[in-house]
Motif scaffolding. Sequence first.
Motif, PDB file in Angstrom:
ATOM      1  N   ASP A   1       3.546   0.926 -17.565  1.00  0.00           N
ATOM      2  CA  ASP A   1       3.505   0.844 -16.113  1.00  0.00           C
ATOM      3  C   ASP A   1       2.115   1.192 -15.611  1.00  0.00           C
ATOM      4  O   ASP A   1       1.430   2.037 -16.170  1.00  0.00           O
ATOM      5  N   GLN A   2       1.704   0.526 -14.546  1.00  0.00           N
ATOM      6  CA  GLN A   2       0.438   0.855 -13.898  1.00  0.00           C
ATOM      7  C   GLN A   2       0.744   1.332 -12.497  1.00  0.00           C
ATOM      8  O   GLN A   2       1.472   0.683 -11.757  1.00  0.00           O
ATOM      9  N   GLU A   3       0.170   2.468 -12.112  1.00  0.00           N
ATOM     10  CA  GLU A   3       0.427   3.021 -10.794  1.00  0.00           C
ATOM     11  C   GLU A   3      -0.558   2.479  -9.779  1.00  0.00           C
ATOM     12  O   GLU A   3      -1.738   2.308 -10.057  1.00  0.00           O
TER      13      GLU A   3
ATOM     14  N   THR B   1      -1.609   3.563  -5.947  1.00  0.00           N
ATOM     15  CA  THR B   1      -1.376   4.660  -5.015  1.00  0.00           C
ATOM     16  C   THR B   1      -1.184   4.163  -3.598  1.00  0.00           C
ATOM     17  O   THR B   1      -1.659   3.093  -3.222  1.00  0.00           O
TER      18      THR B   1
ATOM     19  N   ARG C   1       4.246   1.137  -8.441  1.00  0.00           N
ATOM     20  CA  ARG C   1       3.749   0.926  -9.797  1.00  0.00           C
ATOM     21  C   ARG C   1       4.169  -0.449 -10.263  1.00  0.00           C
ATOM     22  O   ARG C   1       5.131  -1.032  -9.774  1.00  0.00           O
TER      23      ARG C   1
ATOM     24  N   LYS D   1       5.746  -2.600 -13.036  1.00  0.00           N
ATOM     25  CA  LYS D   1       6.691  -2.430 -14.129  1.00  0.00           C
ATOM     26  C   LYS D   1       6.857  -3.775 -14.830  1.00  0.00           C
ATOM     27  O   LYS D   1       7.372  -4.730 -14.237  1.00  0.00           O
TER      28      LYS D   1
ATOM     29  N   GLU E   1       7.238   4.058  -5.924  1.00  0.00           N
ATOM     30  CA  GLU E   1       7.195   5.297  -6.694  1.00  0.00           C
ATOM     31  C   GLU E   1       8.107   6.283  -5.972  1.00  0.00           C
ATOM     32  O   GLU E   1       7.980   6.465  -4.758  1.00  0.00           O
TER      33      GLU E   1
END
Length: 164
Positions: A2-4, A6, A21, A23, A154
């Motif tokens: 996963d990449q967040e 913000t 994020r 997924k 998130e």
Amino acid sequence: MDQEVTGRRAGPGRTTVPARRMKPIDRGEALRLLGTVSLGRIIFTQHALPAVRPVNHVVDGESVVVRLHDGGALASLISSPGTPGVVVAYEADVIDPETHLGWSVVVTGYATPVVDPEDLERYARWLHPWASHTASRALRITPDLVTGFRLVAEPPEAMTVGGC
């Protein structure tokens, strides 16, 4: 993995975009999602340069099928009989413009002409041209690579204190 992404302040209305994020989704889910929409973009090479055209599609098994306007730019994708086809990518997504949540899927594979008259007739019933052009041919994209991701919110408890 996963990449967040913000949370941040968005455009003119200055609304807050929630932290989210990316997924990854598997091949089966990606093809299922692709089948829930009818509009996407085909990416191909035209005069040795990348080109993109919006088209409507149908997912038939694991193949993505689009109809071709006679004489249009996509007609150049018709390969000669007996050749493996032309490499293309096909992308579709549903991403909410307010929350930036949703999904995106990319299919990469070989595009070959649909030649079976019964298949052509079936696709003509399912896929209608956008403009008053003759669209007597169809192209089947057989995916070698199917990738996709969801942009998901998130959970508030996962956000760090003092974040953006």
